[in-house]
Write a protein that holds these residues in place. Structure first.
Motif, PDB file in Angstrom:
ATOM      1  N   MET A  40      -4.063 -11.425  41.407  1.00  0.00           N
ATOM      2  CA  MET A  40      -4.966 -12.569  42.314  1.00  0.00           C
ATOM      3  C   MET A  40      -4.397 -12.142  43.551  1.00  0.00           C
ATOM      4  SD  MET A  40      -7.980 -14.009  41.917  1.00  0.00           S
ATOM      5  CE  MET A  40      -7.281 -15.500  40.282  1.00  0.00           C
ATOM      6  N   ASN A  41      -5.787 -11.352  44.254  1.00  0.00           N
ATOM      7  CA  ASN A  41      -5.407 -11.363  46.197  1.00  0.00           C
ATOM      8  C   ASN A  41      -5.889 -12.598  46.865  1.00  0.00           C
ATOM      9  OD1 ASN A  41      -4.357  -8.598  45.740  1.00  0.00           O
ATOM     10  ND2 ASN A  41      -6.426  -8.517  44.879  1.00  0.00           N
ATOM     11  N   SER A  42      -4.292 -12.684  47.815  1.00  0.00           N
ATOM     12  CA  SER A  42      -4.946 -13.812  48.367  1.00  0.00           C
ATOM     13  C   SER A  42      -5.226 -13.542  49.897  1.00  0.00           C
ATOM     14  CB  SER A  42      -4.018 -15.435  48.568  1.00  0.00           C
ATOM     15  OG  SER A  42      -4.814 -16.546  49.207  1.00  0.00           O
ATOM     16  N   SER A  43      -5.772 -13.987  51.031  1.00  0.00           N
ATOM     17  CA  SER A  43      -5.694 -13.157  52.398  1.00  0.00           C
ATOM     18  C   SER A  43      -5.575 -14.154  53.234  1.00  0.00           C
ATOM     19  CB  SER A  43      -7.109 -12.490  52.680  1.00  0.00           C
ATOM     20  OG  SER A  43      -7.410 -11.663  51.788  1.00  0.00           O
ATOM     21  N   MET A  44      -4.980 -14.012  54.917  1.00  0.00           N
ATOM     22  CA  MET A  44      -5.473 -14.287  55.774  1.00  0.00           C
ATOM     23  C   MET A  44      -5.271 -14.058  57.077  1.00  0.00           C
ATOM     24  SD  MET A  44      -1.375 -16.645  55.142  1.00  0.00           S
ATOM     25  CE  MET A  44      -1.797 -18.321  56.045  1.00  0.00           C
ATOM     26  N   THR A  52      -3.460  -2.756  42.517  1.00  0.00           N
ATOM     27  CA  THR A  52      -2.955  -4.109  43.985  1.00  0.00           C
ATOM     28  C   THR A  52      -2.564  -3.304  45.003  1.00  0.00           C
ATOM     29  OG1 THR A  52      -0.793  -3.690  43.313  1.00  0.00           O
ATOM     30  CG2 THR A  52      -0.676  -5.575  42.605  1.00  0.00           C
ATOM     31  N   ASP A  53      -3.161  -3.578  46.368  1.00  0.00           N
ATOM     32  CA  ASP A  53      -4.034  -2.917  47.957  1.00  0.00           C
ATOM     33  C   ASP A  53      -1.818  -2.995  48.068  1.00  0.00           C
ATOM     34  OD1 ASP A  53      -3.747  -1.674  50.092  1.00  0.00           O
ATOM     35  OD2 ASP A  53      -4.905  -3.297  50.278  1.00  0.00           O
ATOM     36  N   ARG A  54      -1.341  -2.384  47.691  1.00  0.00           N
ATOM     37  CA  ARG A  54       0.037  -2.472  48.692  1.00  0.00           C
ATOM     38  C   ARG A  54       0.302  -1.840  50.132  1.00  0.00           C
ATOM     39  NH1 ARG A  54       3.488  -1.930  44.634  1.00  0.00           N
ATOM     40  NH2 ARG A  54       5.442  -2.264  46.312  1.00  0.00           N
ATOM     41  N   ARG A  55      -0.520  -1.859  50.766  1.00  0.00           N
ATOM     42  CA  ARG A  55      -0.650  -1.686  52.141  1.00  0.00           C
ATOM     43  C   ARG A  55      -0.992  -3.484  52.877  1.00  0.00           C
ATOM     44  NH1 ARG A  55      -5.159   0.232  54.209  1.00  0.00           N
ATOM     45  NH2 ARG A  55      -6.741  -0.398  53.025  1.00  0.00           N
ATOM     46  N   GLY A  56      -1.896  -3.814  51.804  1.00  0.00           N
ATOM     47  CA  GLY A  56      -2.124  -4.950  52.671  1.00  0.00           C
ATOM     48  C   GLY A  56      -2.957  -5.619  53.691  1.00  0.00           C
ATOM     49  N   ARG A  61      -8.791 -16.470  69.787  1.00  0.00           N
ATOM     50  CA  ARG A  61      -8.801 -14.784  69.341  1.00  0.00           C
ATOM     51  C   ARG A  61      -7.645 -14.954  68.054  1.00  0.00           C
ATOM     52  NH1 ARG A  61      -7.714 -10.580  74.197  1.00  0.00           N
ATOM     53  NH2 ARG A  61      -5.776 -12.644  73.879  1.00  0.00           N
ATOM     54  N   VAL A  62      -8.362 -13.581  67.377  1.00  0.00           N
ATOM     55  CA  VAL A  62      -7.548 -13.420  65.991  1.00  0.00           C
ATOM     56  C   VAL A  62      -6.761 -12.756  66.414  1.00  0.00           C
ATOM     57  CG1 VAL A  62      -7.869 -13.027  63.308  1.00  0.00           C
ATOM     58  CG2 VAL A  62      -9.442 -14.234  64.308  1.00  0.00           C
ATOM     59  N   GLN A  63      -5.299 -12.475  65.813  1.00  0.00           N
ATOM     60  CA  GLN A  63      -4.287 -11.711  66.091  1.00  0.00           C
ATOM     61  C   GLN A  63      -3.651 -10.721  65.282  1.00  0.00           C
ATOM     62  OE1 GLN A  63      -0.903 -13.171  67.860  1.00  0.00           O
ATOM     63  NE2 GLN A  63      -0.841 -10.999  69.052  1.00  0.00           N
ATOM     64  N   HIS A  64      -4.321 -11.309  63.848  1.00  0.00           N
ATOM     65  CA  HIS A  64      -3.243 -10.242  62.492  1.00  0.00           C
ATOM     66  C   HIS A  64      -4.396 -10.754  61.607  1.00  0.00           C
ATOM     67  CE1 HIS A  64       0.380  -7.704  61.052  1.00  0.00           C
ATOM     68  NE2 HIS A  64      -0.195  -8.597  59.885  1.00  0.00           N
ATOM     69  N   SER A  65      -4.696  -9.881  60.263  1.00  0.00           N
ATOM     70  CA  SER A  65      -4.352 -10.330  59.269  1.00  0.00           C
ATOM     71  C   SER A  65      -4.228  -9.579  58.510  1.00  0.00           C
ATOM     72  CB  SER A  65      -6.705 -10.107  58.985  1.00  0.00           C
ATOM     73  OG  SER A  65      -6.432  -8.691  58.780  1.00  0.00           O
ATOM     74  N   TRP A  66      -4.377 -10.291  56.674  1.00  0.00           N
ATOM     75  CA  TRP A  66      -3.228  -9.827  56.320  1.00  0.00           C
ATOM     76  C   TRP A  66      -3.079  -9.990  54.896  1.00  0.00           C
ATOM     77  CZ3 TRP A  66      -1.490 -13.609  59.049  1.00  0.00           C
ATOM     78  CH2 TRP A  66      -0.917 -13.934  58.257  1.00  0.00           C
ATOM     79  N   CYS A  67      -3.185  -9.548  53.192  1.00  0.00           N
ATOM     80  CA  CYS A  67      -3.166  -9.724  52.143  1.00  0.00           C
ATOM     81  C   CYS A  67      -2.257 -10.112  51.501  1.00  0.00           C
ATOM     82  CB  CYS A  67      -4.585  -9.323  51.438  1.00  0.00           C
ATOM     83  SG  CYS A  67      -3.888  -7.561  50.961  1.00  0.00           S
ATOM     84  N   GLY A  68      -1.744 -11.361  50.451  1.00  0.00           N
ATOM     85  CA  GLY A  68      -0.610 -10.466  49.528  1.00  0.00           C
ATOM     86  C   GLY A  68      -1.726 -10.372  47.810  1.00  0.00           C
ATOM     87  N   VAL A  69      -0.439 -10.554  46.602  1.00  0.00           N
ATOM     88  CA  VAL A  69      -0.715 -10.640  45.257  1.00  0.00           C
ATOM     89  C   VAL A  69       0.211 -11.703  44.966  1.00  0.00           C
ATOM     90  CG1 VAL A  69       0.769  -8.618  44.270  1.00  0.00           C
ATOM     91  CG2 VAL A  69      -1.730  -9.140  43.111  1.00  0.00           C
ATOM     92  N   LEU A  70      -0.645 -12.800  44.373  1.00  0.00           N
ATOM     93  CA  LEU A  70       0.000 -13.782  42.480  1.00  0.00           C
ATOM     94  C   LEU A  70      -0.311 -13.530  41.901  1.00  0.00           C
ATOM     95  CD1 LEU A  70      -2.489 -16.110  43.002  1.00  0.00           C
ATOM     96  CD2 LEU A  70      -2.406 -16.394  45.033  1.00  0.00           C
ATOM     97  N   GLY A  71       0.560 -14.334  41.127  1.00  0.00           N
ATOM     98  CA  GLY A  71       0.426 -14.359  39.394  1.00  0.00           C
ATOM     99  C   GLY A  71      -0.248 -15.906  38.967  1.00  0.00           C
ATOM    100  N   VAL A  72      -1.529 -14.839  37.940  1.00  0.00           N
ATOM    101  CA  VAL A  72      -1.989 -15.665  36.899  1.00  0.00           C
ATOM    102  C   VAL A  72      -1.854 -15.498  35.579  1.00  0.00           C
ATOM    103  CG1 VAL A  72      -4.631 -17.198  36.772  1.00  0.00           C
ATOM    104  CG2 VAL A  72      -4.022 -15.809  39.626  1.00  0.00           C
TER     105      VAL A  72
END
Length: 471
Positions: free
Chosen positions: A267-271, A326-330, A355-366
């Motif tokens: 499962m992907n989650s973004s920040m 999974t998207d390894r680029r994040g 202002r927004v400085q950074h965005s990224w995502c990661g993957v977790l296990g379900v």
């Protein structure tokens, strides 16, 4: 990302902001060829690192290796929201069916203690991870959420939560702690601390290496096999690692292993994270206690005030990619960045000019039943822990100490907890898996829209989503 204020050096993906802040760690050597160990751990995230740490502390002569495809802390361990929380994934009722209601209460109390255990280790090992134990605030911003929050706090009383562990706040305390726009109800728990996830991962990896654990990075494990001729084994293009025990600690990347494609859903989650906010903004928001913040939406968000006065906020975005890829680029999709920005401004109007400085995502296990698990089979020599569903910063520590006791064949309070030995059926094959996840989150988003517009009770869309998901 038109309309979203971005800093001049805005970055999307590659690594998390947490690593951008401290810099990527120097790479360790790859596996130099086939080797034998007492314990081989596949995955260099929190689970693998904690397991190695506690095993080596308990029995220093153990030969332990960690095999990591990228670098220690690359995955969810270095990309998460920094919630060192006592919240535990999955249904309490399901865990109680395994060994009784008191066993689940014991598990909850073990999570309370695990928060402090992590803090104690950071102090003992000199790991500066921006740890601040300010607690956790959950807010409800519509009548349906308010009703759900009140019911959940009441229900927690029967699962080991006392008044001091989780309570509803009065209006004065709400305003004193944190100004979240539209808050109708809020609850507070002291059992949570803010951490800088990458600092924790890098510091823990250094502590583990200093104990004499071999950490091989740039080493891709393709398959894990049970005992053959007395040893279990982890297979890589660089050689085979044989060991008395092979521990799978791959969480959201488990699907990449042979035979594990349907075990846990990635499962992907973004920040996103803002630039540092000025003092005038914090005067409106408060947040002097640096509590962690979550809401009661079905497609929920999570947030922290960082040590350098930014707001970091996350949510699901695009939750799943076809075929458990999974998207390894994040990188985070533009519409997800926009969604998180709108949520940030909705909760904190005073931060609208930030202002927004950074965005990224990661993957977790379900897992299929959304319940975390830890397991060791002495007959096959194989073990695993994971399926944290986003609650892994603390749960990984409990898993590491539990795997220590299981490997050392010690019957302890930890090995008696009801998540030990739990096994569930696999996820459905494609395209059912993809269609099911899309339906689940479509229903959750529809439920949030309905509740925000006019709902006073939990939406039927959400109830249907829970039914389809199996939560």
């Amino acid at each position: 990302m038109t309309g979203i204020p971005l800093t001049d050096d805005f970055a999307n993906g590659g690594v998390s902001f947490w690593y951008r802040q401290i810099g990527l760690p120097a790479r360790r050597p790859s596996l130099p060829g086939s080797r034998e160990y007492d314990v081989a751990i596949v995955g260099g995230g929190y689970t693998g690192l904690w397991t190695a740490y506690y095993l080596k502390k308990a029995q220093p002569d153990l030969r332990i290796a960690i095999l990591e495809k990228e670098f220690a802390g690359f995955g969810a361990s270095g990309r998460n929201g920094g919630w060192l929380s006592a919240e535990f994934a999955g249904s309490r009722e399901r865990h109680a069916k395994a060994r009784g209601r008191q066993a689940m209460i014991d598990l909850q109390h073990a999570m309370f203690r695990a928060v402090d255990e992590v803090i104690d280790v950071t102090r003992a090992e000199g790991i500066d991870a921006d740890v601040h134990k300010g607690g956790l605030v959950h807010v409800a911003t519509n009548p349906a959420q308010r009703r759900r929050l009140r019911e959940e706090v009441a229900d927690l009383r029967s699962w080991g939560y006392g008044e001091a562990d989780m309570r509803l706040m009065d209006r004065d305390e709400q305003r004193e702690r944190l100004q979240v726009a539209g808050t109708l109800e809020a609850a507070y728990s002291p059992h949570c601390a803010r951490v800088q996830p990458a600092k924790l991962a890098v510091g823990l990896a250094s502590a583990v290496a200093a104990l004499g654990v071999d950490i091989f990075e740039g080493t891709t494990v393709t398959e894990i096999r049970p005992r053959e001729g007395g040893k279990a084994s982890a297979h890589t293009p660089l050689g085979v690692v044989s060991a008395e025990y092979v521990i799978r600690a791959t969480e959201g990347f488990t699907a990449s292993l042979a035979g594990q494609h349907r075990q846990w859903l990635p499962m992907n989650s973004s920040m996103i994270v803002t630039e540092p906010l000025p003092a005038e903004v914090w005067k409106h928001i408060g947040w002097a206690g640096h509590e962690l913040l979550g809401d009661q939406a079905h497609a929920y968000v999570y947030a922290q005030r960082t040590a350098d006065d930014r707001i970091a906020i996350g949510g699901r975005g695009v939750p799943y990619r076809f075929g458990s890829r999974t998207d390894r680029r994040g990188a985070t999709q533009a519409r997800t960045v926009a969604l998180l920005w709108r949520m940030l401004v909705k909760l904190f109007p005073a931060a609208a000019d930030a202002r927004v400085q950074h965005s990224w995502c990661g993957v977790l296990g379900v897992p299929r039943d959304w319940c975390s698990t830890v397991h060791l089979d002495h007959a096959t020599g194989l073990g695993w822990a994971g399926g944290y569903v986003g609650s892994g910063v603390t749960t990984t520590n409990l898993a590491g100490r539990t795997l220590r006791d299981l490997v050392l064949r010690q019957d302890t309070e930890l090995t008696a907890l009801p998540w030990v030995g739990r096994q569930v059926r696999q996820w459905e094959p494609e395209p059912l898996r993809w269609a099911g996840v899309q339906l689940i989150y479509t229903l959750f988003r529809a439920a949030d829209r309905h509740e925000n517009d006019r709902g006073t009770t939990t939406s039927l869309y959400a109830r249907l989503g829970d039914l389809v998901s199996g939560r």
